[in-house]
Write an enzyme that holds these catalytic residues in place. Structure first.
Site, PDB file in Angstrom:
ATOM      1  N   ILE A 231     -17.874 -33.033 -18.204  1.00 53.27           N
ATOM      2  CA  ILE A 231     -19.220 -33.528 -17.914  1.00 53.27           C
ATOM      3  C   ILE A 231     -19.133 -34.914 -17.282  1.00 53.27           C
ATOM      4  CG2 ILE A 231     -19.658 -34.655 -20.136  1.00 53.27           C
ATOM      5  CD1 ILE A 231     -22.359 -33.083 -20.146  1.00 53.27           C
ATOM      6  N   ASP A 232     -18.053 -35.655 -17.629  1.00 56.89           N
ATOM      7  CA  ASP A 232     -17.879 -37.018 -17.111  1.00 56.89           C
ATOM      8  C   ASP A 232     -17.496 -37.033 -15.633  1.00 56.89           C
ATOM      9  OD1 ASP A 232     -18.251 -37.652 -19.735  1.00 56.89           O
ATOM     10  OD2 ASP A 232     -16.233 -38.426 -20.102  1.00 56.89           O
ATOM     11  N   ARG A 277     -16.297 -41.730 -20.880  1.00 57.72           N
ATOM     12  CA  ARG A 277     -15.322 -42.492 -21.668  1.00 57.72           C
ATOM     13  C   ARG A 277     -14.606 -43.524 -20.820  1.00 57.72           C
ATOM     14  NH1 ARG A 277     -12.703 -37.611 -24.994  1.00 57.72           N
ATOM     15  NH2 ARG A 277     -13.787 -37.933 -26.948  1.00 57.72           N
ATOM     16  N   MET A 384     -27.722 -33.992 -26.830  1.00 57.86           N
ATOM     17  CA  MET A 384     -28.824 -33.222 -26.234  1.00 57.86           C
ATOM     18  C   MET A 384     -28.446 -32.803 -24.815  1.00 57.86           C
ATOM     19  SD  MET A 384     -32.097 -35.263 -27.646  1.00 57.86           S
ATOM     20  CE  MET A 384     -33.220 -33.945 -27.275  1.00 57.86           C
ATOM     21  N   ILE A 385     -27.748 -33.697 -24.120  1.00 59.38           N
ATOM     22  CA  ILE A 385     -27.343 -33.389 -22.740  1.00 59.38           C
ATOM     23  C   ILE A 385     -26.231 -32.343 -22.733  1.00 59.38           C
ATOM     24  CG2 ILE A 385     -26.192 -34.357 -20.701  1.00 59.38           C
ATOM     25  CD1 ILE A 385     -27.732 -36.954 -21.191  1.00 59.38           C
TER      26      ILE A 385
HETATM   27  O1  LIG Z   1     -18.173 -35.926 -30.636  1.00 59.59           O
HETATM   28  P1  LIG Z   1     -17.141 -35.242 -29.831  1.00 59.59           P
HETATM   29  O2  LIG Z   1     -17.262 -33.770 -29.829  1.00 59.59           O
HETATM   30  O3  LIG Z   1     -15.757 -35.676 -30.148  1.00 59.59           O
HETATM   31  O4  LIG Z   1     -17.380 -35.616 -28.339  1.00 59.59           O
HETATM   32  C1  LIG Z   1     -17.754 -36.848 -27.852  1.00 59.59           C
HETATM   33  C2  LIG Z   1     -17.175 -36.993 -26.488  1.00 59.59           C
HETATM   34  O5  LIG Z   1     -17.344 -35.846 -25.719  1.00 59.59           O
HETATM   35  C3  LIG Z   1     -17.584 -36.188 -24.357  1.00 59.59           C
HETATM   36  O6  LIG Z   1     -18.879 -35.787 -24.041  1.00 59.59           O
HETATM   37  C4  LIG Z   1     -16.616 -35.549 -23.397  1.00 59.59           C
HETATM   38  O7  LIG Z   1     -15.685 -34.808 -24.045  1.00 59.59           O
HETATM   39  P2  LIG Z   1     -14.463 -34.068 -23.358  1.00 59.59           P
HETATM   40  O8  LIG Z   1     -13.218 -34.669 -23.885  1.00 59.59           O
HETATM   41  O9  LIG Z   1     -14.619 -32.659 -23.752  1.00 59.59           O
HETATM   42  O10 LIG Z   1     -14.582 -34.211 -21.869  1.00 59.59           O
HETATM   43  C5  LIG Z   1     -17.418 -37.669 -24.317  1.00 59.59           C
HETATM   44  O11 LIG Z   1     -18.175 -38.186 -23.287  1.00 59.59           O
HETATM   45  C6  LIG Z   1     -17.762 -38.079 -25.712  1.00 59.59           C
HETATM   46  O12 LIG Z   1     -17.144 -39.270 -26.092  1.00 59.59           O
HETATM   47 MG   LIG Z   2     -10.751 -35.518 -22.183  1.00 58.27          MG
END
Ligand SMILES: O=P(O)(O)OC[C@H]1O[C@](O)(COP(=O)(O)O)[C@@H](O)[C@@H]1O
Ligand SMILES: [Mg+2]
Ligand SMILES: Nc1ncnc2c1ncn2[C@@H]1O[C@H](COP(=O)(O)OP(=O)(O)O)[C@@H](O)[C@H]1O
Length: 460
Positions: A231-232, A277, A384-385
């Site tokens: 998503i990032d 991130r 939510m997104i």
């Molecule tokens: O709470 P979780 O599931 O660890 O995920 C939070 C993280 O997931 C993300 O949406 C992206 O995750 P990914 O590593 O799957 O790309 C980050 O932007 C966010 O920090």
């Molecule tokens: Mg990752």
């Protein structure tokens, strides 16, 4: 420079070379019923020009800069000499390297959620079926599903996946962490899986590449094909990854709510934290799209909160001149300003400190100290997104990526991932796209467009 991917399982087995390929691939692209036979034999290439040639190439760079001083110039030498860098074009090949009835295909979704996961799963299953594959399974809850004995494979068919794209999330479930690569490959051997479709981000792809290497080491004829899910939007060389458009669109709602709250309050300040991130693409694009953001903060651009050039001083200026303000901050921004958590998640990703909460607290404190009332509201719409279903543009992207993942596996590629590059669909060698996360270039025209839109100064 990118070169041809090694294509390690491309064995020139004559009996496979023309195995049903023209007939099957016509069905994929022209919607011919699966049962139809060609009375005159299979159509020849002369009659149908729908296949991709293995030597078709898509260029990675399409601008030939005439000068290193041209905006955005990426010249490798002072003369800006043109260097051709290319990757393989994605799509159906005339020659396929698996007999469909001998294929056991598995799909696994790893990492965090992302809009469009179900669309990709659905399209992989549908395309596999059109090739004639009957044995298709989903591995539950990411890589963990390979080792956890309590988690059974999920049989997949067109019937099962028909409507899954209508909701967000992943039909198969996701997880972080999981078994070792060697255990995953042993589990694949036991289950007889010879095509693995891996949907995930950088971490998942590092895993997919290691699975590919381990399969080669064990001389297994297995195709491992990735579909980048982030998503990032932080995967290198791609125009964009699926879910990103939806995220930017959904983020508009959060920004708009923050704007309305801020605008309707006396001295209102809205703070919205968005995902990202190490890359600020969602925050940058959402700020640009909304036109309601006064300050956009991303991980790639350092900033101070306090001091004469800090964010807080600018907020004071905005309150004095406009009466309200909206801040959009990416989760990875300003990590030097928050307390380190010293924690990692199950996949080894660093757990970030909450910059959104920090900005909210510091803003309240600052305005109290200077004796100006301020009504600060904080919105974190992350989950939510992430849980949304894909919008139309991501839905189409997912469909094409899913189909091309299957074409890539049938063409005999492994250790590749599908993507879009300069509007064309391509196969990238996995190591090339995950060597480091893709980031917003602070000198790029897009970031400068964002700054022009927000009107923010430098905060250093
Ligand atoms: O709470 P979780 O599931 O660890 O995920 C939070 C993280 O997931 C993300 O949406 C992206 O995750 P990914 O590593 O799957 O790309 C980050 O932007 C966010 O920090
Ligand atoms: Mg990752
Ligand atoms: N370097 C690596 N080698 C093998 N597997 C990895 C590696 N990094 C992460 N993984 C695995 O990939 C999966 C997803 O990783 P994670 O970082 O959580 O999400 P994402 O793929 O979205 O970046 C996890 O199951 C994790 O154990």
């Amino acid at each position: 420079m990118l070169t041809e991917s090694p294509l390690p399982i491309r064995h020139p087995t004559p009996s496979w070379r023309r195995y049903l390929a023209p007939k099957i691939l016509r069905q994929v692209y022209e919607g011919t019923p699966v049962t139809e036979d060609f009375a005159e034999g299979y159509p020849s290439d002369e009659e149908w020009h729908g296949y991709i040639n293995n030597n078709d190439r898509v260029l990675l760079k399409v601008i030939h800069y005439s000068s290193p001083t041209s905006a955005g110039a990426e010249c490798i030498d002072p003369n800006c000499t043109w260097v051709e860098q290319w990757v393989h074009r994605a799509g159906p090949r005339e020659k396929i390297y698996f007999k469909p009835e001998e294929v056991k295909a598995a799909i696994v979704t790893c990492g965090g959620l992302c809009p469009g996961l179900n669309d990709v799963i659905r399209q992989i299953v549908i395309t596999l079926e059109i090739y004639g594959v009957k044995n298709i399974v989903g591995i539950p809850f990411g890589y963990r599903g390979f080792s956890d004995k309590g988690l059974a494979e999920m049989p997949l068919s067109r019937k099962v996946v028909q409507n899954i794209h209508l909701s967000g999330g992943s039909l198969l479930g996701v997880s972080r962490g999981g078994p070792s690569v060697s255990d995953i490959v042993s589990s694949m051997e036991e289950r007889g899986i010879n095509m693995l479709f891996v949907l995930g981000g950088n971490g998942t792809h590092a895993g997919a590449n290691a699975i590919h290497d381990e399969c080669r080491k064990r001389k297994l004829k297995v195709a491992v094909v990735g579909v980048p899910k982030t998503i990032d939007n932080d995967i290198l060389l791609m125009d964009k990854t699926f879910g990103f458009d939806t995220a930017v669109e959904e983020a508009q709602r959060a920004i708009n709510s923050a704007y309305i709250e801020a605008h309707s309050a006396y001295h209102g300040i809205g703070v919205v934290k968005l995902m990202g991130r190490s890359s600020g693409f969602i925050a940058m694009q959402s700020s640009l799209a909304s036109g309601q953001v006064d300050i956009c903060l991303i991980p790639e651009v350092p900033f101070n909160l306090h001091g004469p050039h800090g964010v807080l001083r600018h907020l004071k200026y905005l309150i004095e001149t406009k009466g309200s303000a909206v801040v959009c901050v990416a989760e990875g921004a300003g990590q030097n300003l928050v307390e380190k958590t010293n924690a990692t998640d199950a996949s080894g990703n660093i757990v970030l400190g909450d910059i959104g909460v920090r900005i909210q607290q510091e803003t309240k404190k600052y305005f109290k100290e200077i004796g100006i009332p301020a009504d600060v509201k904080y919105i974190d719409p992350t989950y939510m997104i992430r849980a949304c279903r894909a919008n139309a543009s991501d839905g189409i992207l997912c469909t094409v990526l899913g189909q091309n993942a299957v074409h890539g596996a049938f063409a005999g590629y492994s250790g590749i991932t599908v993507g879009i590059c300069n509007t064309h669909y391509v196969y990238f060698p996995i190591p090339e796209v995950i060597s480091h996360p893709r980031e917003v270039d602070p000198n790029s025209r897009m970031w400068h467009r964002c700054l022009t839109s927000t009107g923010q100064p430098d905060f250093i």
